[in-house]
Every structure is written in C-alpha cells, then in structure tokens.
Scaffold this active site. Structure first.
Site, short mmCIF file in Angstrom:
data_model
loop_
_atom_site.label_atom_id
_atom_site.label_comp_id
_atom_site.label_asym_id
_atom_site.label_seq_id
_atom_site.Cartn_x
_atom_site.Cartn_y
_atom_site.Cartn_z
N SER A 254 0.83 -1.20 0.00
CA SER A 254 0.00 0.00 0.00
C SER A 254 0.86 1.24 0.00
O SER A 254 2.01 1.24 0.43
CB SER A 254 -0.94 0.10 1.22
OG SER A 254 -1.82 -0.99 1.27
N ASN A 255 0.26 2.33 -0.45
CA ASN A 255 0.74 3.68 -0.20
C ASN A 255 -0.36 4.44 0.53
O ASN A 255 -1.54 4.21 0.29
CB ASN A 255 1.03 4.45 -1.49
CG ASN A 255 1.93 3.73 -2.45
OD1 ASN A 255 3.05 3.36 -2.10
ND2 ASN A 255 1.46 3.52 -3.67
#
Length: 819
Positions: A254-255
């Site tokens: 994820s970011n």
C-alpha cells in the site's frame, strides 16, 4: 428456519424529497414501497412484525450500498446481506476454509487461494483450521471481556452479519458460476465470522507457517525416523528470513499519505489511500457506508467477511492502512529432553509438549488424522516457508510465538476508528483496542491534523532481550529480518509485558513509532523511519523495522512526490487524484537516460544475449531515450523498460548497479546514477529485444496494448507498474507473451480513496474499487469500476443523505429476517 424478504424499488426525485432523517427516526425513504405507489412505508427503526433483524440498504452508483439500521445487530444484518449479494462465492469459500472442510468437498491435494493462510494444499489448511476449531481457540477469545476480547457492539455486529448472510442464502438463488449449486455453500454462525477474523489476524504469523505447523513430526516415530542432529545454516536462514518478511515482496502492500492543513488550500487535512491487495479471492475489499443515526456513520472498504469498515472516512476524519515492516512473530529454540523428543527443558526441568490430534474428512477417502505439537511458546514448526527449514531433531525443536493468535480485536479497532472525530480520536482508538496485526495507520482530519503510527501487535522483543537471549540462529536472523530466535530453555528469556499493553508479551502503545502533525505523513511499506523525510523517526527496536537503510524505489518516489506537493501547498482533493494517476516511474527517472546512452555506445549496436548470440539492439536505444518516463497506457517505451529493468535488477546486485551508493544522509536521493558498464546491462537489453520480437510486440508498443484485463469480452488497458519500477499506482501482472504481455492483474491498486473537507457536514471524497463490487461475471457491478480505472476516472462518494437521495441510480432494499 430463517425467512427473509428483500423487495426492491427504483425511486426518483419528487418522491424522495418527501422523506428526511429527523432525530432518531430513520428516513422513510429507506422503505421498500409497494409498486402501486404508496407514499409511506415501514420505519426500519421498528422491528418487523414477525420479529428478527432488519436493515435498509440504499444502493447508489456502482452498486455501493448505504446500510442504515437502528443498532449494531441490525447493521451487521444489512452488511452481511449486502456482502452475500455481491460476493457469496468468495465468502462461502472462505468459510469452507476456516471450518476445515476443504478436503471434504474439494479434495485434499488442491490448493486454496492463499487468502486466509499460506497452506499449499487443502489438507494442510484443514489440519490447521480444524485444529483451531477443535481446541475452541476462537470461542475462548470471544469469551474474554473487552478490551482483551471483543466489545458487545462487535459481538452484535458479528451476530447480525451471520444472520444477514444466512437470510440472503435462504431467499436467493446463486447465479455466480464459481459456486452455483455447490453443496458446500451453507449457513454460518457468528463464531464462523469470528474465525475468519482470527485467520486474518494470524496471516503474518501462524497463517504464514501452516505447512510447518501441520507437518512437524517428532523424530524416532514411524512417520519420521530419527536423524542426526542438524542445525539451519545461519547465513542462509538470515537471507531466507529477510526475503520472507520483505514487505515489497508481499501480495499485499500500500501507499498512503496525509497532508496537514498547513499544506492545503483551505487549512483542512487531506488523505490519499492506495492499498495494494489481491484482485481475486478472499482478500478483496468491498465498499459500503454504515449508519446508525447518532452512533456511527462511516464509509469505506471492508475486507470480505468482516462486519466493519476497515479503511475509510467519516465527516471528520479519514484513514488508510499500509502493510508494516514489524515482524509479528518470533521463534523459541527448544532444548529437548534426551529421553523424549516431545519434552523440552526450561531451567533444567522437562515440560511435555501437548499433542493435539486433528481429524480431517477427505473426499473419496478415509479421514486423515495427524498430530500437532504445542508448547508454552506456541506450536512446534518444521519450517517457516520453504527457504527457512527448522528441523526437529533429537536435541532441538523450534516453537512459533504469534501474539496475534490471542487477538480478535482488529474489528473493534476498525469500529472505534469509524466512530473517531479526529486524528486524536484515531490514536485513542488504536491505544484502547490494540488490534491491528500487520499494518500501519495514516490519517488526516478536518481540522488539519495528520498521523502516522505503526500500531501493530508485535512480540515484545527488545534489542536488549535479543542480544541477551538469541541463539546462534537468532543472532543472524534478528539483524537481517527482525526475526528473533530466543533460547527457550531459559526462563529469564521470557518476553515480559508492558503496563499499557492489553495482553502479555506484546509492546504497549507507548513504544509505537508515531508521528503527529507533520506537514505530510507517508508510508509505502518501508519502515517508519521516513514517514516524513524532514522529521525521521528513530529509537525503536529492530523488530519494528530498520533505520538508516536503503528505501524501496516506491518509497523514494512517493517521498519525492508528496514532499514536493507539501512544499507547493494549496493542495486539494484534485491534487490527490492527480498523484494517484501520475504513473511516474522513479526507476525510469534514475536509469532510462543512462541505459539509452549505454545502448547507443554498444559497438555495432549489438549485445550478446543469455545464449551468447549477438542481438541487434540499436532500435531499443531510441525507444529508451524517447520514453516519457511514465507508465500511462499510452506510454511508448514503458513496456520495454519494464521488461529490461526486471531482468537487469534480477541479475545485478544493487552494489554493482549504481555509481553513487546509498547514503543515510541522502536516503531519498541515493543510490543513483546507473553504471553504464554494469554487468548484465547489455545482456538485459538483448534478451528484452529478443523476447518482445519473438512475441510479435513492437519495442515501442504503448503499454496499454499489452498490460490489460479482459472483462465481459472487452479488453481494458491498465496503467501503472510493478514494484521494481517504484510506481505509486502499483500493478502486478504475470507475464504471458502468448496472451499478449500482461493479460491479467493479480494484485495492486484496490480500494483507492482521496478525501478532504470543505467546512460542510459532507466530506469531499473520491473513491475507486478497481475490480468492482461483485464477483459474479453477470453482475453490472463486476467490472464497471475496472472500466473507470482503465480510464483513470473516479466515483464521487455519496456520504450525506441529500447526496444518497439524489442519486439517479438509487435503489432501496429492505431485507428482513423472519423467525
């Protein structure tokens, strides 16, 4: 027997405006009106005349349900109903897993989809989960009082979810071919829902070691004769552990970034969440809004089978999660009793292991009965993944400690976050519930505050404890991967407790790496160190992650992007949307020009391929030089660079790739400058040219012609790029030259949300569920958002009542349970 009804009507403007929410009364607009056109309907604040649970579900564009109920049991009922309507086959498959019955229905040798554990066969999966059920593990956790166990609100949610799922099954015919007419689709209980939550909690621990737990056998038995003592090679084990716990290699990542009010156009916070999760199977997200008037109003995404919103927003605060670098397990090396390999010594006194015999029904055969062996530390394990063998000999065995095996608090954490009114409220929710097993949290609020925190449930392994109690194996694996291997024969090597921890043997929230109110707070699955490059976090124990070590290209690119955005200021939700689809390739910015120059300098424009044959690569030089350094679907050269870069980085160590090495003083800017004489560079060029030409793919073909998915017979180009390229909009797709390149996405950008506030009661939110709500290929909501993703478009969130009621796609369902 449960009975249910779910009358559905489409409603339009004039009729809708007759209804509103006032005080504790739910809008009558949520009633399913008779087709004759009656202007009043049942108030879902009142139980159906036949008793049982009920909820009102208002569907808006893209099949997104807004579930409205009077309490948590009824909210769970509506959520379970709506999830079943969209994803019944995936849900049923997961319940088959946690019941330990895959072998009974699907055979022992097939493989699960890996969404709920790492088990490589149905039999291994069943032996593990049947063992969980037969020992009452989940029931014992459910019986514990909060905060160690679930709150009453969560119990009611899970009870309602199971009833809603069951009611949908009783009322509806399954059309999804994945489980149509399957005998293994059956009603579930609240304990089944909790068991699924348990599986998610231990994904990074016991779930990662299922084959090793179910396959551990003591020496000197008929199943496994005694063998000479052998110890794992520390160097090889350290490398295997590093790879095992490397977050850039997961099928989940994820970011996320939060921007403070000091950087935005209106002084309020902003949040962009971009989780990277599987596009198929049981770890998909599902969108909804959950509302209990005056109690809860939250919108976002749930992991399938959970009754809460896991990532999302309300009218005051938004949050997302990223997979964290904390190592959620440790090992204890056991010194065995010389007379009995199923007994181990602690301070010189023998303790017998507990044998758990587990029986699994097998399709077409006799039940399989196997033993699992448990210690005070956890189960004996024969390996932790294929690269990290942990042999059980006559002198030594290894036990796995997973504190999340005592943690059913994750859904309570999500529920508390959904009720939070600020970043401070998010932090308080995390401190009170301590339920997140393997993720960080990034949050922003309407007052302009930001938060990054690595509030994980981790074994309480301090650097001092590891230095004092590590075995030779642990002295290699702990620095490399944060995996402690402690001397289990010493009582003084116990993990101990923090006074602010809700369970023994874990870190309390006071030890959590946390950053408050920075101009930006960002994470892309590296450690907490550079959540903000100007305010680095240090001082935490190695088990949380590293400090002053090289960052991934995705982290480096993300920090470059968001720090520049923060410095520019005056940010809006539109800037978040632009960042999501910018598709900048940090690897290209670092290396494409030098690669093009090295290509152009090759004598005669040729390079030797892996087979030693010369290949004319001259055409590739111009492709690399002319590429725009993005992974947009129209980008020419992106595909070539992708294939070239994967080859080069797989065959060339980082120390040989860059002229300027990594420096902790410049962690975002180093390493840099591609070494044009790097070993393997010419070979990677030659092999890439050969590969693409053999597949009939032009060297400068637009990326979207060869990175795509097919939905409903339509080919949809997909932008974004793989981990090695460092693209924010991460997309992972297996290469299949015969099928045209990258013909299917397996994981990457999933439930994306860009959220801000404008001073009204309604958040300004844009979302996208890249793979759509429904698992049924015949559903209109199976691929509608995939088309939007292909076109780099968004869904405008409908959070406030006026927005829900004004939806031209509004469809209202009132599911009810009959007893």
């Amino acid at each position: 027997m449960l009975r249910s009804t779910g009358r559905t009507l489409r409603r339009t403007g004039p009729l809708l405006r007759r209804f509103a929410v006032t005080g504790a009364t739910l809008l009558a607009a949520t009633a399913a009106l008779p087709q004759a056109g009656a202007t009043t309907g049942p108030d879902p604040g009142v139980a159906p005349s036949g008793g049982g649970l009920s909820a009102v579900i208002r569907y808006t564009e893209n099949g997104i349900p807004h579930v409205l109920a009077r309490d948590y049991a009824n909210l769970g009922f509506g959520t379970g109903w709506a999830q079943a309507a969209d994803q019944v086959c995936v849900l049923a498959d997961g319940f088959l897993t946690v019941s330990g019955e895959r072998s009974r229905w699907l055979g022992p040798d097939a493989a699960p989809d890996f969404s709920l554990s790492s088990a490589t066969t149905n039999l291994s999966s069943d032996l593990f989960f049947k063992g969980v059920r037969e020992t009452g593990t989940v029931e014992k956790l459910l019986a514990a009082p909060a905060p160690a166990g679930p709150t009453e609100d969560l119990r009611e949610l899970m009870r309602g979810w199971a009833a809603g799922y069951n009611a949908w099954l009783a009322r509806n015919r399954i059309t999804d071919p994945a489980c149509k007419d399957a005998a293994w689709v059956h009603p579930v209980t609240a304990t089944d829902v909790a068991a699924r939550g348990f599986a998610v909690s231990v994904l990074g621990g016991q779930g990662r070691g299922v084959d090793g737990i179910t396959g551990a056998r003591p020496p000197g038995t008929a199943a496994r004769p005694a063998a000479p003592a052998a110890e794992p090679d520390p160097g090889a084990a350290a490398e295997a552990a590093r790879r095992l716990f490397d977050t850039t290699r997961y099928d989940m990542g994820s970011n996320a970034v939060a921007f403070a009010g000091s950087t935005t156009a209106n002084g309020r916070g902003l949040l962009l969440g971009n989780p990277h999760y599987p596009w198929q199977g049981g770890r998909r997200f599902w969108q909804s809004q959950q509302t209990i008037p005056g109690e809860l109003n939250v919108s976002g995404a749930s992991l399938l089978g959970t009754a809460v919103v896991n990532i999302g927003f309300n009218d005051k605060v938004a949050w997302s999660h990223t997979v964290a670098t904390g190592t959620p397990v440790n090992l204890h090396q056991l010194a065995l009793d010389p007379a009995d390999p199923t007994a181990y010594l602690v301070d010189g006194r023998p303790e017998r292991m507990t044998e758990r015999k587990v029986s699994v029904q097998v399709k077409g055969g006799a039940p399989v009965v196997r033993s699992q062996w448990w210690t005070r530390y956890g189960p004996v394990i024969s390996d932790l993944g294929p690269g990290l063998p942990l042999p059980w000999t006559t002198t030594t065995a290894y036990a796995l400690n997973d504190p999340n095996a005592a943690n059913l608090r994750g859904s309570d954490t999500a529920l508390a976050m959904g009720r939070a009114r600020s970043v401070a409220g998010i932090q308080d929710a995390l401190k009170r519930t301590q339920g997140l097993p393997w993720v960080n949290t990034v949050a922003a609020d309407s007052a302009g505050a930001t938060l990054f925190t690595q509030s994980q449930v981790l074994p309480r392994i301090t650097d001092e404890l590891a230095a004092r109690c590590s075995t030779p194996l642990g002295r290699a694996t702990y620095p490399a991967a944060g995996l402690a291997v402690l001397d289990g024969s010493r009582g003084d090597c116990a993990l101990g407790s923090d006074p602010d921890a809700v369970q023994p043997g874990v870190f309390g929230p006071g030890r959590t790496p946390t950053l408050r109110d920075a101009p930006y707070a960002e994470n892309s699955n590296d450690s907490a160190w550079l959540a903000n490059a100007e305010r680095p976090l240090t001082g935490y124990e190695r088990i949380w992650g590293t400090v002053a070590t090289p960052r991934s290209l995705r982290t480096r690119g993300a920090v470059q992007d968001v720090s520049a955005m923060a410095e520019r200021g005056r940010l809006t939700v539109g800037d978040l949307q632009a960042q999501q689809y910018a598709n900048r390739v940090p690897a290209g910015d670092l290396a494409a020009a030098d690669a093009a120059a090295a290509c152009a300098a090759l004598p005669g424009g040729t390079a030797a391929g892996s087979d030693g044959r010369p290949v004319d690569v001259s055409a590739a030089c111009g492709v690399l030089a002319g590429w725009d350094r993005t992974a947009d679907t129209t980008s020419r050269g992106a595909l070539f660079f992708d294939r070239f870069w994967r080859r080069l980085t797989a065959s060339t160590p980082a120390k040989d790739l860059w002229v300027v090495p990594f420096s902790p003083a410049d962690p975002v800017g180093t390493p840099r400058t591609l070494d044009r004489a790097a070993p393997g560079l010419g070979r990677a060029l030659a092999d890439t040219v050969t590969e693409l030409r053999a597949a009939g793919i032009a060297l400068d073909a637009p990326l979207g012609e060869h990175q795509f998915v097919v939905r409903g017979g339509q080919r949809l180009p997909v932008g974004g790029g793989t981990e090695a390229l460092g693209v924010w909009n991460k997309i992972e797709a297996p290469w299949n030259a015969a099928a045209g390149g990258y013909p299917e996405v397996v994981h990457g950008s999933s439930h994306i949300q860009a959220v801000g506030w404008d001073g009204s009661r309604c958040p300004v939110a844009r979302t996208l569920l890249t793979y759509g709500q429904s698992g049924d290929p015949a559903s209109p909501f199976h691929a509608d958002q995939t088309r939007l993703f292909s076109q780099e478009r968004w869904v405008t969130s409908r959070f406030c009542e006026r927005d829900i009621l004004s939806s031209p796609a509004l469809r209202v369902v009132w599911p009810r349970e009959r007893r």
